[in-house]
Structures are given as structure tokens and as C-alpha cells.
Design an enzyme around this catalytic site. Structure first.
Site, PDB file in Angstrom:
ATOM      1  N   GLY A  90       0.862  -1.171   0.000  1.00  0.00           N
ATOM      2  CA  GLY A  90       0.000   0.000   0.000  1.00  0.00           C
ATOM      3  C   GLY A  90       0.899   1.221   0.000  1.00  0.00           C
ATOM      4  O   GLY A  90       1.069   1.924  -0.996  1.00  0.00           O
ATOM      5  N   ARG A  91       1.549   1.418   1.144  1.00  0.00           N
ATOM      6  CA  ARG A  91       2.361   2.608   1.376  1.00  0.00           C
ATOM      7  C   ARG A  91       3.405   2.849   0.273  1.00  0.00           C
ATOM      8  O   ARG A  91       3.544   3.961  -0.211  1.00  0.00           O
ATOM      9  CB  ARG A  91       3.101   2.433   2.705  1.00  0.00           C
ATOM     10  CG  ARG A  91       3.825   3.686   3.158  1.00  0.00           C
ATOM     11  CD  ARG A  91       4.573   3.430   4.469  1.00  0.00           C
ATOM     12  NE  ARG A  91       3.911   2.562   5.387  1.00  0.00           N
ATOM     13  CZ  ARG A  91       3.163   2.973   6.410  1.00  0.00           C
ATOM     14  NH1 ARG A  91       2.995   4.251   6.627  1.00  0.00           N
ATOM     15  NH2 ARG A  91       2.591   2.092   7.210  1.00  0.00           N
ATOM     16  N   ARG A 115      -1.903  10.459  11.541  1.00  0.00           N
ATOM     17  CA  ARG A 115      -0.751   9.594  11.860  1.00  0.00           C
ATOM     18  C   ARG A 115       0.147  10.151  12.969  1.00  0.00           C
ATOM     19  O   ARG A 115       0.548   9.414  13.875  1.00  0.00           O
ATOM     20  CB  ARG A 115       0.079   9.307  10.604  1.00  0.00           C
ATOM     21  CG  ARG A 115      -0.696   8.571   9.509  1.00  0.00           C
ATOM     22  CD  ARG A 115       0.187   8.071   8.390  1.00  0.00           C
ATOM     23  NE  ARG A 115       0.992   6.939   8.780  1.00  0.00           N
ATOM     24  CZ  ARG A 115       2.265   6.978   9.071  1.00  0.00           C
ATOM     25  NH1 ARG A 115       2.933   8.117   8.999  1.00  0.00           N
ATOM     26  NH2 ARG A 115       2.911   5.891   9.428  1.00  0.00           N
ATOM     27  N   TYR A 170       0.075   7.602  16.177  1.00  0.00           N
ATOM     28  CA  TYR A 170       1.270   6.751  16.232  1.00  0.00           C
ATOM     29  C   TYR A 170       2.507   7.515  16.702  1.00  0.00           C
ATOM     30  O   TYR A 170       3.568   6.932  16.849  1.00  0.00           O
ATOM     31  CB  TYR A 170       1.615   6.179  14.855  1.00  0.00           C
ATOM     32  CG  TYR A 170       0.487   5.479  14.129  1.00  0.00           C
ATOM     33  CD1 TYR A 170      -0.182   4.400  14.705  1.00  0.00           C
ATOM     34  CD2 TYR A 170       0.118   5.874  12.846  1.00  0.00           C
ATOM     35  CE1 TYR A 170      -1.189   3.747  14.022  1.00  0.00           C
ATOM     36  CE2 TYR A 170      -0.886   5.223  12.155  1.00  0.00           C
ATOM     37  CZ  TYR A 170      -1.534   4.161  12.739  1.00  0.00           C
ATOM     38  OH  TYR A 170      -2.524   3.517  12.058  1.00  0.00           O
ATOM     39  N   CYS A 229     -10.070  20.881  18.876  1.00  0.00           N
ATOM     40  CA  CYS A 229     -10.060  21.198  20.312  1.00  0.00           C
ATOM     41  C   CYS A 229      -9.539  20.042  21.157  1.00  0.00           C
ATOM     42  O   CYS A 229     -10.242  19.516  22.027  1.00  0.00           O
ATOM     43  CB  CYS A 229     -11.473  21.574  20.755  1.00  0.00           C
ATOM     44  SG  CYS A 229     -12.140  22.877  19.728  1.00  0.00           S
ATOM     45  N   GLU A 230      -8.359  19.603  20.852  1.00  0.00           N
ATOM     46  CA  GLU A 230      -7.689  18.567  21.640  1.00  0.00           C
ATOM     47  C   GLU A 230      -6.214  18.884  21.607  1.00  0.00           C
ATOM     48  O   GLU A 230      -5.679  19.257  20.557  1.00  0.00           O
ATOM     49  CB  GLU A 230      -7.875  17.189  20.998  1.00  0.00           C
ATOM     50  CG  GLU A 230      -9.274  16.692  21.059  1.00  0.00           C
ATOM     51  CD  GLU A 230      -9.334  15.176  21.201  1.00  0.00           C
ATOM     52  OE1 GLU A 230      -8.384  14.577  21.751  1.00  0.00           O
ATOM     53  OE2 GLU A 230     -10.338  14.624  20.750  1.00  0.00           O
ATOM     54  N   TYR A 234      -2.487   6.227   3.987  1.00  0.00           N
ATOM     55  CA  TYR A 234      -3.081   6.348   5.323  1.00  0.00           C
ATOM     56  C   TYR A 234      -3.198   7.810   5.758  1.00  0.00           C
ATOM     57  O   TYR A 234      -3.094   8.132   6.934  1.00  0.00           O
ATOM     58  CB  TYR A 234      -2.289   5.508   6.342  1.00  0.00           C
ATOM     59  CG  TYR A 234      -2.025   4.102   5.843  1.00  0.00           C
ATOM     60  CD1 TYR A 234      -3.074   3.206   5.699  1.00  0.00           C
ATOM     61  CD2 TYR A 234      -0.748   3.684   5.448  1.00  0.00           C
ATOM     62  CE1 TYR A 234      -2.855   1.928   5.198  1.00  0.00           C
ATOM     63  CE2 TYR A 234      -0.525   2.416   4.945  1.00  0.00           C
ATOM     64  CZ  TYR A 234      -1.576   1.546   4.827  1.00  0.00           C
ATOM     65  OH  TYR A 234      -1.364   0.290   4.322  1.00  0.00           O
TER      66      TYR A 234
HETATM   67  N1  LLP Z   1      -2.116  -6.293   3.003  1.00  0.00           N
HETATM   68  C1  LLP Z   1      -2.883  -6.312   4.113  1.00  0.00           C
HETATM   69  C2  LLP Z   1      -3.690  -7.494   4.397  1.00  0.00           C
HETATM   70  C3  LLP Z   1      -2.880  -5.207   4.974  1.00  0.00           C
HETATM   71  O1  LLP Z   1      -3.640  -5.232   6.065  1.00  0.00           O
HETATM   72  C4  LLP Z   1      -2.086  -4.065   4.661  1.00  0.00           C
HETATM   73  C5  LLP Z   1      -2.051  -2.897   5.549  1.00  0.00           C
HETATM   74  C6  LLP Z   1      -1.335  -4.088   3.468  1.00  0.00           C
HETATM   75  C7  LLP Z   1      -1.370  -5.219   2.667  1.00  0.00           C
HETATM   76  C8  LLP Z   1      -0.493  -2.919   3.030  1.00  0.00           C
HETATM   77  O2  LLP Z   1       0.522  -2.648   3.910  1.00  0.00           O
HETATM   78  P1  LLP Z   1       1.643  -1.539   3.564  1.00  0.00           P
HETATM   79  O3  LLP Z   1       2.362  -1.979   2.310  1.00  0.00           O
HETATM   80  O4  LLP Z   1       0.959  -0.262   3.336  1.00  0.00           O
HETATM   81  O5  LLP Z   1       2.528  -1.549   4.741  1.00  0.00           O
HETATM   82  N2  LLP Z   1      -2.304   3.049   9.343  1.00  0.00           N
HETATM   83  C9  LLP Z   1      -0.938   2.545   9.427  1.00  0.00           C
HETATM   84  C10 LLP Z   1      -0.697   1.403   8.465  1.00  0.00           C
HETATM   85  C11 LLP Z   1      -1.746   0.331   8.520  1.00  0.00           C
HETATM   86  C12 LLP Z   1      -1.516  -0.819   7.572  1.00  0.00           C
HETATM   87  C13 LLP Z   1      -2.678  -1.762   7.601  1.00  0.00           C
HETATM   88  N3  LLP Z   1      -2.570  -2.882   6.718  1.00  0.00           N
HETATM   89  C14 LLP Z   1       0.011   3.729   9.185  1.00  0.00           C
HETATM   90  O6  LLP Z   1      -0.460   4.831   8.919  1.00  0.00           O
HETATM   91  O7  LLP Z   1       1.224   3.567   9.296  1.00  0.00           O
END
Ligand code: LLP
Length: 427
Positions: free
Chosen positions: A284-285, A320, A324, A351-352, A380
Site C-alpha cells: 500500500g504505502r 498519523r 502513532y 479542540c484537543e 493512510y
Molecule cells: N495487506 C494487508 C492485508 C494489509 O492489512 C495491509 C495494511 C497491506 C497489505 C499494506 O501494507 P503496507 O504496504 O501499506 O505496509 N495506518 C498505518 C498502516 C496500517 C496498515 C494496515 N494494513 C500507518 O499509517 O502507518
């Protein structure tokens, strides 16, 4: 001075993204504003894809929609040949709407409801279960020909504790001990072909980890294949490819990961006689994070116990840093050449007190009406934004070779009460 890299550029002290002047963008679309660069997304996809496919032909990328669901971005990734990782019915729906065929999806929900399993099955989306108990629940609705299972291989890694998705504290996946039971049960119920999956953590910046974890999953796959005499259609190593956020973090050597993961993979398929399964990854990222900035304007500056720089984005726009403690580089977009000179807190209008993007951050002198750019927000960012404190969500703009257009309009006040019904007696 902050390091800036493609798609960002410093032109006479003014931040540009994808050949567009950020001051002009802020004027035209107002702030807070998410701005994405199309070419960067394409480059990220191609770089990652090539790193693996040049070492193993049957490699595929499935973009994890949850990182950013904007349909325009989905279309870009689809045109690059991506499939999609979907985690719920709405993601199946969105992916279908963006033109993905269901055979190019993998449904990896967690703690599914029955109707979610039914939806995936009825839509012919390959399903990745995450517990033995879910098999029977799925079979109430029909018999899938194919099934995959998410394994918790006992180790995980992430950029912070909350980003670790495997190991003893993780709620995800089937533990190694039960993995064989899951495949055995599915096989006995007549499932004909299989996949195996893991997703052990997010934003990992350690090349060796990907090799180690692939070896671990392959050992589990090998043991299952041997015991049950099954072949795997695919092995999915998940996402997790990290992106540097802080100035001292280093970019991943993605070519090295591709080479070494594929080598390990090939060694293991030979060792366990696994044939030639597809190797899948679901980032994703890595694909979208550094394609985007969040533009936000300085409105109010306060000298109190600390110096607070108040901007119009808040934890409702990008959460984020607040949940985090994640670091995001922040630039003064209209004054890039200014030297850092004072420590300030950059805060939002919510307001936090947790609504602070940066604390005691060394920044150049900032004045009212300055334009700030928060970097690395493509993943994200918008997806985790909310209407908290009754603030409509931000707009999103896509840039393609110097041209920009809106890909999501700014919400308005009515969007805050969309779907609300007032009981007759209260009218
Ligand atoms: N596959 C599955 C089943 C997942 O749950 C996720 C992400 C991905 C792939 C993609 O992961 P990536 O390549 O993006 O690391 N909110 C957090 C990150 C949450 C990721 C959740 N799952 C942040 O902002 O760092």
C-alpha cells in the site's frame, strides 16, 4: 535544510510538485489540500514490480486499497497492471467500480461477518481466511474452488508497535500449529486449489527482514504441501515495504529485496517441490506514500509557553502523528531556502491538545499566511481522515505532467449531517 526529492522540487524557494507551484494550487483549491503526483505513483509501481519480476517472472503486485481508496489512483494502478488487496465488501465494490476484475483481487478481511464472506463468495473474489473456524461459516454460502489462508508466522516487524501484524501480540492470521489443520479441512471439504498469505507488519525499512520472513512462510508452505499433497497457486508475502519519513531514515534498496526475496523463494520452491507458484506482494504505502503532500496554511501564531504555529489541517485531516507519534517532514512551501532557526509546535484547529503535527520541531521563521507542506501523506492520510470537530474532509488534487485537477471535492457543511434523520417528535 530539509531534503526534498521527486516529485518535489525547489524552484526559487517555492515548493513545486510535479511541475506545479504549490502556492498556485493552494490559491486555486484552498487548503487543507491533498496533492498527488501521478508519475510518482507509476514510477513506484514500476520500480517495485521490476525489482521482483526481473528475478521471478510469475510475480504480481496487488495494491492494498486501504492505503488510499481514491478511484483515480486505483485507475492509475490498474493501468500499470496492478491487482488489489481488498479487506471488506466496500473495497470489493470500489475496486470493481474502478474496473478491476474480481480474479485480480484477494479478499483478506479480518474477523469477518458472515455477510462479508457471502459477499466475497458471490462476487467470485478469491478469499483469504484467517482462522480455521471461518471455513464452515464460509461454506454455509457455497463451496469455493479456491481458498487461501493468512498465516501468522510467529514473527512480525513494523515502524512502531501498532504496525506489527504478526507474532504473539497480533490479532491476525492462523498460527503455524493450526495452519495444516486449516488446509486439511478445506481440502476434505472439496477445495481444489490453494494460496498462502501473510502480512506481518507495515513500514519496514530492513531489507533482510523481507528475505527472512519469506523463508519462514515458505517453510510453512512446504510442510503443508508435503503433508497434504497440495500445490499452491500463489504465495503472498503481503505488503510492508517502508518509506523513509524522518531525515535520518534510509530509502529501501528495493532491488536488493527483489533479488534476495526471489532467490529465497526459488530456493524454497525447489527444496519443497512446490512447482512454480505466483509470487504476490500487496503493497500500500510503497506505491502511494511519497506521491503526495498535504498543503495547509498558517493562520494563527501564538507565543505562549511554547511557540505554536496554527494551521488549517488538523488531526481530522491527517491523524498519523497523533495516534502513532509518526514523524512527517514539514516544509515552508513559500520559503524553502530559509534556514531553520527556532523550535516550534505545529498544531491544528481541533479542540484537543493531541492535535499537533510536530513538537519542538526546528523550523525556519514562520509567519501568518505562510503555506506549509506536510510530506509523505499519500498512504493512510486521507483514508484515515475524519470529520471530527465538525470539519469537512479536505479536497484531493491529482497532478499529471504539470496539469492538475480535482479528484475529490472538498466536503461541505451538509456532508457533516449526510444521512442524519431527525425523529418526527423533535421537529
Ligand atoms: N495487506 C494487508 C492485508 C494489509 O492489512 C495491509 C495494511 C497491506 C497489505 C499494506 O501494507 P503496507 O504496504 O501499506 O505496509 N495506518 C498505518 C498502516 C496500517 C496498515 C494496515 N494494513 C500507518 O499509517 O502507518
Amino acid at each position: 535544510m530539509a531534503k526534498i526529492k521527486i516529485p518535489l522540487e525547489n524552484r526559487n524557494g517555492i515548493l513545486h510538485i510535479g511541475n506545479c507551484n504549490t502556492i498556485d494550487l493552494a490559491k486555486e483549491y484552498d487548503t487543507p489540500l491533498y496533492v498527488y503526483d501521478e508519475n510518482r505513483i507509476r514510477d513506484n509501481f514500476r520500480r517495485l514490480h521490476k525489482a521482483f519480476s526481473s528475478n521471478y517472472k510469475k510475480f504480481r503486485l496487488y495494491y492494498a486499497i486501504k492505503a488510499n481508496n481514491n478511484p483515480a489512483l486505483l485507475k492509475i494502478l490498474k493501468s500499470e497492471g496492478s491487482g488489489v488487496d481488498v479487506s471488506g465488501p466496500a473495497e470489493i465494490y470500489l475496486a470493481k467500480k474502478a474496473g478491476f476484475s474480481t480474479e485480480n483481487m484477494l479478499y483478506s478481511g479480518v474477523y469477518h461477518r458472515d455477510d462479508e464472506l457471502k459477499y466475497a463468495l458471490e462476487n467470485n473474489v478469491p478469499i483469504n481466511l484467517e482462522d480455521v473456524s471461518q471455513i464452515e461459516r464460509l461454506f454455509k454460502f457455497g463451496k469455493p474452488k479456491f481458498l487461501s489462508f493468512r498465516i501468522n508466522p510467529g514473527i512480525g516487524k513494523g515502524s512502531f508497535k501498532g504496525n506489527v501484524y504478526a507474532g504473539k501480540d497480533a490479532k491476525f492470521g492462523i498460527i503455524e500449529r493450526d495452519a495444516i489443520k486449516a488446509y486439511e479441512k478445506a481440502k476434505n471439504l472439496g477445495v481444489e486449489s490453494f494460496g498462502i498469505h501473510m502480512m506481518t507488519g507495515s513500514c519496514v525499512l530492513d531489507e533482510n527482514y523481507f528475505v527472512e520472513i519469506t523463508g519462514k512462510l515458505m517453510d510453512i508452505a512446504g510442510a503443508i504441501a508435503k503433508k497434504l499433497n497440495i500445490k499452491f497457486e500463489f504465495v503472498d508475502i503481503g505488503g510492508g515495504f517502508g518509506v523513509p519519513y524522518a531525515p535520518d531514515e534510509k530509502e529501501l534498496d528495493i532491488d536488493l529485496i527483489g533479488k534476495n526475496v526471489c532467490e529465497k523463494f526459488k530456493e524454497k520452491i525447489k527444496e519443497y517441490d512446490l512447482g512454480e507458484p505466483i509470487l504476490l506482494a500487496e503493497p500500500g504505502r510503497y506505491l502511494v506514500c511519497d506521491s503526495a503532500i498535504l498543503l495547509t496554511k498558517v493562520h494563527s501564531i501564538k507565543n505562549g509557553y511554547k511557540k505554536f504555529i496554527g494551521v488549517d489541517a488538523g488531526m481530522n485531516t491527517l491523524i498519523r502523528p497523533m495516534i502513532y507519534g509518526a514523524y512527517h517532514e514539514i516544509l515552508v512551501a513559500n520559503n524553502l531556502d530559509a534556514e531553520p532557526e527556532e523550535k516550534v509546535n505545529i498544531v491544528g484547529p481541533v479542540c484537543e491538545n493531541t492535535d499537533q503535527f510536530a513538537k519542538d520541531r526546528l523550523m525556519p521563521k514562520i509567519a501568518e499566511n505562510d503555506l506549509l507542506a506536510i510530506l509523505n501523506v499519500g498512504a493512510y492520510g486521507f483514508g484515515m481522515s475524519s470529520q471530527y470537530n465538525n470539519r469537512p474532509r479536505a479536497a484531493e488534487v491529482l497532478i499529471n505532467d504539470g496539469k492538475h485537477e480535482l479528484i475529490r471535492q472538498r466536503e461541505n457543511f451538509d456532508d457533516l449531517i449526510k444521512g442524519v434523520k431527525i425523529p418526527e417528535r423533535l421537529k
